[in-house]
Scaffold this active site. Structure first.
Site, PDB file in Angstrom:
ATOM      1  N   MET A  49       0.812  -1.215   0.000  1.00 46.16           N
ATOM      2  CA  MET A  49       0.000   0.000   0.000  1.00 46.16           C
ATOM      3  C   MET A  49       0.854   1.277   0.000  1.00 46.16           C
ATOM      4  SD  MET A  49      -3.079  -1.054   2.625  1.00 46.16           S
ATOM      5  CE  MET A  49      -4.055   0.415   2.217  1.00 46.16           C
ATOM      6  N   HIS A  50       0.203   2.381  -0.338  1.00 46.97           N
ATOM      7  CA  HIS A  50       0.690   3.753  -0.131  1.00 46.97           C
ATOM      8  C   HIS A  50       1.752   4.219  -1.117  1.00 46.97           C
ATOM      9  CE1 HIS A  50      -1.505   3.296   3.559  1.00 46.97           C
ATOM     10  NE2 HIS A  50      -0.579   2.558   4.149  1.00 46.97           N
TER      11      HIS A  50
ATOM     12  N   ASP B 169      -2.617  -4.887   0.936  1.00 47.24           N
ATOM     13  CA  ASP B 169      -2.178  -6.143   1.559  1.00 47.24           C
ATOM     14  C   ASP B 169      -2.934  -6.483   2.835  1.00 47.24           C
ATOM     15  OD1 ASP B 169      -0.979  -4.065   2.966  1.00 47.24           O
ATOM     16  OD2 ASP B 169       1.075  -4.705   2.549  1.00 47.24           O
TER      17      ASP B 169
END
Length: 534
Positions: A122-123, A281
């Site tokens: 992520m991110h 995730d």
């Protein structure tokens, strides 16, 4: 259908950063499944991702892929695996993915593969220009250079305003602060942005030609109006972007497209292979543990500790003490993160008392709820609920009668109390939790499971699967390919509880008293933590 549960489709699962997992032997899920590989937990020095996949495939299934697997090596720095050279660049993920799929599918009938899905780191920020070329190397989730940008968003724009737009406050890992970092320090590159994408979504785009994202991964960008599952126009204005610069939003189990002709041709796969959106995730891992449906909760007792709570409805959380994200099952979830869970126990056992015999040390612990030693497990600062990098690990309550076992017990209990902090916040949102599912290395300790059951006053279940993210992505692909109507139905059919630890009412009462002491320690010590790190 009775007896063993079957997924009739074959699917390819792409785990974090292009690690490819071929789902094989999809016909036995009534016992511990062993048909996916998740390299990353036990890489040997100098071993590539593909080599790790090959080794784990042999160990878990007895299948032997081609011996000369392709893949770039990893470097070992300060005891942690990091990506070397340009592997942080999105192009490398794609080429590594293509190489991996070719190698891992060479021995199977490729016409039987129906779908590809993703568990996404992520991110991360991937920015593309007018020609869909990557503008700069990706900035990943663990890049901590954006504190100034977070301070700007939380303090100058205002945390309340940012939260009203997105449901969350700005944290250094999120994507929006990374965009501000590029805007400030690389304005020429910011001006060239045509599309902003997340790591897994860039891979999905390269496979399908569709600029796509899913609601769970997009929730961590700080650009999504999580409640309404759409881009926040106000937040985009703050960052300096337009909605057309972002990807189309899908639910995690939805089909975004099919393989492009040239991709299918290179891989030798049918052009009809579906590309399913996949998810972030943590959300996909929750699907893989069956943490779907209102009030379902999973506790991951790994290096860090994650409390993941599924909810049928969106709810604001006071002071942004928990993340509020869209879930991969089509609904929502709350998530609390403590930074040092099993890591606290490892530090105490390995570094302080100098033993690897965890079970032997814990065997000395007999009485629960009667220990007067407390441990604050803030060895790396703390996120939930304090969001304070200055917080420090602390023992308190020792006397001349305190034993080594008391100190060991305090560490286990301190982690459980810190997990309860997230539970207490969730209660205020109206979500009732009666049982949890638990995974991670710490979950292997029966004693720790008993402590957590009584501190949280819940039943603690272990399930028949240990591979949350990869299995979760396979479930999303199965739904996208039409094998199940909903994620909740699929999880209910495929995931079974194999062991339950129950709480004891008297021990729960004792731990309630201990927790009330624990939660009052941080406010008393916060000022001292700040002075220590001055």
């Amino acid at each position: 259908m009775t007896g063993s549960v079957r997924i009739s489709a074959r699917v390819i699962v792409v785990d974090d950063l292009g690690c490819v997992l071929l789902v094989r032997a999809l016909d036995k899920l009534d016992s511990k499944p062993a048909f996916w590989i998740t390299p990353g937990g036990a890489l040997e020095e100098g071993e590539s991702l593909s080599q790790a996949a090959a080794r784990e495939l042999r160990e878990e299934t007895g299948l032997a892929p081609a011996p000369d697997l392709l893949g770039r090596p990893l470097a070992l720095s300060s005891g942690k695996w990091i990506y070397r050279g340009t592997l942080s660049q999105s192009e490398d993920w794609y080429f590594g993915l293509m190489d991996g799929i070719k190698e891992l599918t060479q021995a199977c009938d490729k016409t039987t593969i129906d779908g590809i899905s993703f568990s996404g780191q992520m991110h991360g920020m991937v920015i593309l220009d007018e020609e869909d070329q990557v503008i700069r190397p990706a900035i990943l989730w663990n890049d901590g250079r954006t504190q100034a940008e977070c301070d700007y968003l939380n303090d100058e724009i205002g945390r309340d305003k940012v939260s009203a737009c997105t449901g969350n406050m700005a944290l250094t890992g999120f994507t929006a602060p990374k965009l501000l970092l590029v805007k400030k320090h690389e304005p020429d590159k910011f001006a060239r942005i045509k599309k902003v994408m997340l790591p897994k979504d860039y891979i999905a785009y390269r496979l399908s030609g569709v600029h796509c994202t899913d609601v769970s991964d997009a929730s961590g960008m700080l650009l999504l109006d999580v409640k309404h599952k759409c881009w926040s126009k106000e937040m985009l204005g703050i960052i300096g972007l337009k909605e057309e610069q972002l990807a189309e939003i899908f639910e995690s189990y939805e089909v975004v497209g099919t393989l492009k002709k040239e991709v299918a041709g290179e891989l030798g796969l049918p052009e009809t292979v579906k590309v399913i959106a996949g998810g972030g995730d943590q959300a996909v891992a929750a699907v893989g543990t069956g943490t779907v449906g209102h009030g379902m909760c999973n506790v991951s007792l790994g290096t860090s500790g994650v409390v993941f709570i599924a909810s049928k409805e969106y709810a604001d959380v006071d002071k942004n003490a928990l993340h509020v994200f869209a879930h991969a099952d089509g609904k929502y979830h709350f998530m609390g993160v403590m930074l040092s869970a099993a890591a606290s126990n490892k530090w105490w056992m390995d570094e302080i008392i100098g033993t690897r015999e965890y079970g032997k040390e814990q065997a000395e612990i007999k009485k629960l709820g009667e220990n007067n030693v407390y441990f604050l497990p803030y060895l790396m600062g703390e996120r939930t609920p304090h969001n304070n990098p200055n917080a420090r690990g602390t023992f308190i309550g020792m006397t001349m009668d305190t034993s080594r076992a008391d100190m060991t017990q305090a560490v286990l209990e301190g982690v459980a109390f810190a997990l309860r902090d997230s539970f207490e916040i969730t209660k205020k949102s109206g979500v009732v939790i009666e049982r949890i599912r638990i995974n991670g290395g710490g979950a292997k300790s029966p004693l720790w499971c008993r402590i957590i059951a009584n501190v949280l006053n819940v039943k603690v279940d272990k399930i028949n699967s240990e591979e949350g993210p990869a299995f979760g992505a396979a479930i999303l692909a199965a739904v996208g390919c039409g094998q199940y109507a909903t994620v909740e139905e699929a999880a209910g059919r495929l995931i079974k509880v194999i062991e339950t630890t129950r709480q004891d009412p008297e021990t729960v009462r004792l731990y309630n008293k201990k927790y009330n002491v624990f939660k009052d320690l941080y406010p008393c010590l916060k000022g001292m933590f700040d002075r220590i790190v001055e």
